[in-house]
Design a protein around this motif. Structure first.
Motif, PDB file in Angstrom:
ATOM      1  N   GLY A  78       0.803  -1.224   0.000  1.00 62.52           N
ATOM      2  CA  GLY A  78       0.000   0.000   0.000  1.00 62.52           C
ATOM      3  C   GLY A  78       0.832   1.269   0.000  1.00 62.52           C
ATOM      4  O   GLY A  78       0.665   2.109   0.867  1.00 62.52           O
ATOM      5  N   ASN A  79       1.758   1.381  -0.958  1.00 63.32           N
ATOM      6  CA  ASN A  79       2.637   2.563  -1.044  1.00 63.32           C
ATOM      7  C   ASN A  79       3.393   2.800   0.257  1.00 63.32           C
ATOM      8  O   ASN A  79       3.385   3.901   0.809  1.00 63.32           O
ATOM      9  N   ASP A  80       4.014   1.750   0.763  1.00 62.49           N
ATOM     10  CA  ASP A  80       4.848   1.803   1.976  1.00 62.49           C
ATOM     11  C   ASP A  80       4.062   2.105   3.256  1.00 62.49           C
ATOM     12  O   ASP A  80       4.644   2.487   4.263  1.00 62.49           O
ATOM     13  N   GLN A  81       2.736   1.895   3.230  1.00 63.78           N
ATOM     14  CA  GLN A  81       1.936   2.108   4.445  1.00 63.78           C
ATOM     15  C   GLN A  81       2.326   1.160   5.567  1.00 63.78           C
ATOM     16  O   GLN A  81       2.096   1.444   6.734  1.00 63.78           O
ATOM     17  N   TRP A  82       2.900   0.008   5.206  1.00 54.68           N
ATOM     18  CA  TRP A  82       3.245  -0.996   6.200  1.00 54.68           C
ATOM     19  C   TRP A  82       4.675  -0.840   6.723  1.00 54.68           C
ATOM     20  O   TRP A  82       5.160  -1.703   7.431  1.00 54.68           O
ATOM     21  N   ASP A  83       5.332   0.247   6.350  1.00 53.49           N
ATOM     22  CA  ASP A  83       6.677   0.479   6.876  1.00 53.49           C
ATOM     23  C   ASP A  83       6.528   1.092   8.267  1.00 53.49           C
ATOM     24  O   ASP A  83       6.676   2.288   8.475  1.00 53.49           O
ATOM     25  N   ILE A  84       6.193   0.228   9.220  1.00 44.77           N
ATOM     26  CA  ILE A  84       5.857   0.628  10.586  1.00 44.77           C
ATOM     27  C   ILE A  84       7.019   0.208  11.493  1.00 44.77           C
ATOM     28  O   ILE A  84       7.352  -0.977  11.550  1.00 44.77           O
ATOM     29  N   PRO A  85       7.652   1.149  12.192  1.00 45.60           N
ATOM     30  CA  PRO A  85       8.800   0.801  13.037  1.00 45.60           C
ATOM     31  C   PRO A  85       8.543  -0.359  14.007  1.00 45.60           C
ATOM     32  O   PRO A  85       9.385  -1.246  14.150  1.00 45.60           O
ATOM     33  N   LYS A  86       7.362  -0.390  14.647  1.00 41.98           N
ATOM     34  CA  LYS A  86       7.081  -1.481  15.598  1.00 41.98           C
ATOM     35  C   LYS A  86       6.919  -2.830  14.890  1.00 41.98           C
ATOM     36  O   LYS A  86       7.241  -3.869  15.456  1.00 41.98           O
ATOM     37  N   LEU A  87       6.431  -2.814  13.647  1.00 42.01           N
ATOM     38  CA  LEU A  87       6.328  -4.052  12.874  1.00 42.01           C
ATOM     39  C   LEU A  87       7.726  -4.545  12.509  1.00 42.01           C
ATOM     40  O   LEU A  87       8.025  -5.729  12.598  1.00 42.01           O
ATOM     41  N   ARG A  88       8.596  -3.623  12.116  1.00 45.49           N
ATOM     42  CA  ARG A  88      10.000  -3.974  11.815  1.00 45.49           C
ATOM     43  C   ARG A  88      10.664  -4.601  13.042  1.00 45.49           C
ATOM     44  O   ARG A  88      11.367  -5.597  12.940  1.00 45.49           O
ATOM     45  N   GLU A  89      10.414  -3.993  14.204  1.00 45.06           N
ATOM     46  CA  GLU A  89      11.005  -4.509  15.445  1.00 45.06           C
ATOM     47  C   GLU A  89      10.538  -5.944  15.706  1.00 45.06           C
ATOM     48  O   GLU A  89      11.335  -6.819  16.037  1.00 45.06           O
ATOM     49  N   LEU A  90       9.235  -6.187  15.518  1.00 43.55           N
ATOM     50  CA  LEU A  90       8.696  -7.531  15.728  1.00 43.55           C
ATOM     51  C   LEU A  90       9.315  -8.539  14.769  1.00 43.55           C
ATOM     52  O   LEU A  90       9.783  -9.597  15.172  1.00 43.55           O
ATOM     53  N   LEU A  91       9.330  -8.212  13.483  1.00 42.04           N
ATOM     54  CA  LEU A  91       9.783  -9.162  12.462  1.00 42.04           C
ATOM     55  C   LEU A  91      11.297  -9.332  12.408  1.00 42.04           C
ATOM     56  O   LEU A  91      11.785 -10.413  12.098  1.00 42.04           O
ATOM     57  N   GLU A  92      12.045  -8.273  12.699  1.00 43.38           N
ATOM     58  CA  GLU A  92      13.499  -8.330  12.522  1.00 43.38           C
ATOM     59  C   GLU A  92      14.279  -8.523  13.818  1.00 43.38           C
ATOM     60  O   GLU A  92      15.411  -8.988  13.787  1.00 43.38           O
ATOM     61  N   THR A  93      13.695  -8.149  14.953  1.00 43.54           N
ATOM     62  CA  THR A  93      14.433  -8.247  16.219  1.00 43.54           C
ATOM     63  C   THR A  93      13.853  -9.312  17.145  1.00 43.54           C
ATOM     64  O   THR A  93      14.580 -10.164  17.644  1.00 43.54           O
ATOM     65  N   ILE A  94      12.534  -9.264  17.347  1.00 47.32           N
ATOM     66  CA  ILE A  94      11.920 -10.177  18.318  1.00 47.32           C
ATOM     67  C   ILE A  94      11.788 -11.600  17.770  1.00 47.32           C
ATOM     68  O   ILE A  94      12.222 -12.558  18.401  1.00 47.32           O
ATOM     69  N   LEU A  95      11.194 -11.744  16.587  1.00 49.07           N
ATOM     70  CA  LEU A  95      10.924 -13.089  16.049  1.00 49.07           C
ATOM     71  C   LEU A  95      12.164 -13.942  15.793  1.00 49.07           C
ATOM     72  O   LEU A  95      12.113 -15.145  16.003  1.00 49.07           O
ATOM     73  N   PRO A  96      13.263 -13.364  15.311  1.00 48.89           N
ATOM     74  CA  PRO A  96      14.443 -14.231  15.135  1.00 48.89           C
ATOM     75  C   PRO A  96      14.920 -14.872  16.451  1.00 48.89           C
ATOM     76  O   PRO A  96      15.534 -15.922  16.445  1.00 48.89           O
ATOM     77  N   GLN A  97      14.604 -14.245  17.577  1.00 49.41           N
ATOM     78  CA  GLN A  97      15.020 -14.787  18.873  1.00 49.41           C
ATOM     79  C   GLN A  97      13.956 -15.697  19.495  1.00 49.41           C
ATOM     80  O   GLN A  97      14.267 -16.588  20.265  1.00 49.41           O
ATOM     81  N   LYS A  98      12.695 -15.413  19.178  1.00 48.92           N
ATOM     82  CA  LYS A  98      11.588 -16.220  19.706  1.00 48.92           C
ATOM     83  C   LYS A  98      10.781 -16.700  18.513  1.00 48.92           C
ATOM     84  O   LYS A  98      10.572 -15.964  17.580  1.00 48.92           O
ATOM     85  N   THR A  99      10.288 -17.924  18.556  1.00 52.09           N
ATOM     86  CA  THR A  99       9.535 -18.400  17.398  1.00 52.09           C
ATOM     87  C   THR A  99       8.079 -17.961  17.426  1.00 52.09           C
ATOM     88  O   THR A  99       7.406 -17.988  16.402  1.00 52.09           O
ATOM     89  N   THR A 100       7.593 -17.555  18.591  1.00 43.73           N
ATOM     90  CA  THR A 100       6.212 -17.062  18.667  1.00 43.73           C
ATOM     91  C   THR A 100       6.178 -15.789  19.499  1.00 43.73           C
ATOM     92  O   THR A 100       6.989 -15.610  20.423  1.00 43.73           O
ATOM     93  N   PHE A 101       5.248 -14.928  19.160  1.00 40.74           N
ATOM     94  CA  PHE A 101       5.055 -13.723  19.961  1.00 40.74           C
ATOM     95  C   PHE A 101       3.594 -13.324  19.855  1.00 40.74           C
ATOM     96  O   PHE A 101       3.057 -13.206  18.757  1.00 40.74           O
ATOM     97  N   ASP A 102       2.945 -13.123  21.000  1.00 49.04           N
ATOM     98  CA  ASP A 102       1.515 -12.822  21.023  1.00 49.04           C
ATOM     99  C   ASP A 102       1.229 -11.430  21.564  1.00 49.04           C
ATOM    100  O   ASP A 102       1.976 -10.898  22.378  1.00 49.04           O
ATOM    101  N   ASN A 103       0.101 -10.893  21.103  1.00 49.26           N
ATOM    102  CA  ASN A 103      -0.441  -9.631  21.615  1.00 49.26           C
ATOM    103  C   ASN A 103       0.540  -8.467  21.578  1.00 49.26           C
ATOM    104  O   ASN A 103       0.690  -7.727  22.539  1.00 49.26           O
TER     105      ASN A 103
END
Length: 149
Positions: free
Chosen positions: A69-94
């Motif tokens: 959607g024209n970079d609408q999804w370039d959300i810093p908190k989404l980047r943090e979840l996908l690039e920092t949190i998930l590589p260390q944990k396989t699941t993350f909720d809420n």
């Protein structure tokens, strides 16, 4: 050689069946659900994802999630979840994310992410379920305001 070809055919059929099975599960989930490959490109998404975010499969599949959607999804908190949190944990909720989308306005979302390793190799896919809690947050805020008065 014929035996090998037959085995390949059976493998192809079972892969097609698995894909069909996965897609039918994805489309029965009420919340918007998106499937990403290890490079964070969209593999597929649920019908409810397309309806809720007002996008089409042809402008979504194969795209980097941040470019949707024209970079609408370039959300810093989404980047943090996908690039920092998930590589260390396989699941993350809420995981709460607030964002103002050009198409649907300001939304508060809870993201539930699952990282699934594929059987062969190091490939992984990421399932991202999105729950819109905008109205619930607004009601909570109104309730707090009225209690303070």
């Amino acid at each position: 050689m014929n035996n090998y070809r037959n085995e390949l055919e059976v493998t192809k059929i079972s892969a097609d069946e698995a894909r069909e099975y996965a897609e039918s599960i994805i489309n029965t989930v009420r919340e918007p659900l998106i499937v990403l490959d290890q490079d964070l490109r969209v593999v597929t998404a649920s019908r409810s994802f397309y309806e809720f975010f007002k996008v089409k499969p042809e402008e979504t599949e194969g795209q980097l999630i941040y470019n949707l959607g024209n970079d609408q999804w370039d959300i810093p908190k989404l980047r943090e979840l996908l690039e920092t949190i998930l590589p260390q944990k396989t699941t993350f909720d809420n995981y709460e994310v607030e964002h103002d989308f050009a198409t649907i306005g300001k939304r508060v979302m809870l993201l539930n992410a699952r990282q699934i390793k594929r059987a062969l190799g190091k490939e992984r896919i990421i399932l991202l379920a999105i729950e819109d809690i905008t109205e619930r947050k607004q009601l909570e805020s109104l309730l707090i305001d009225s209690e303070e008065r």
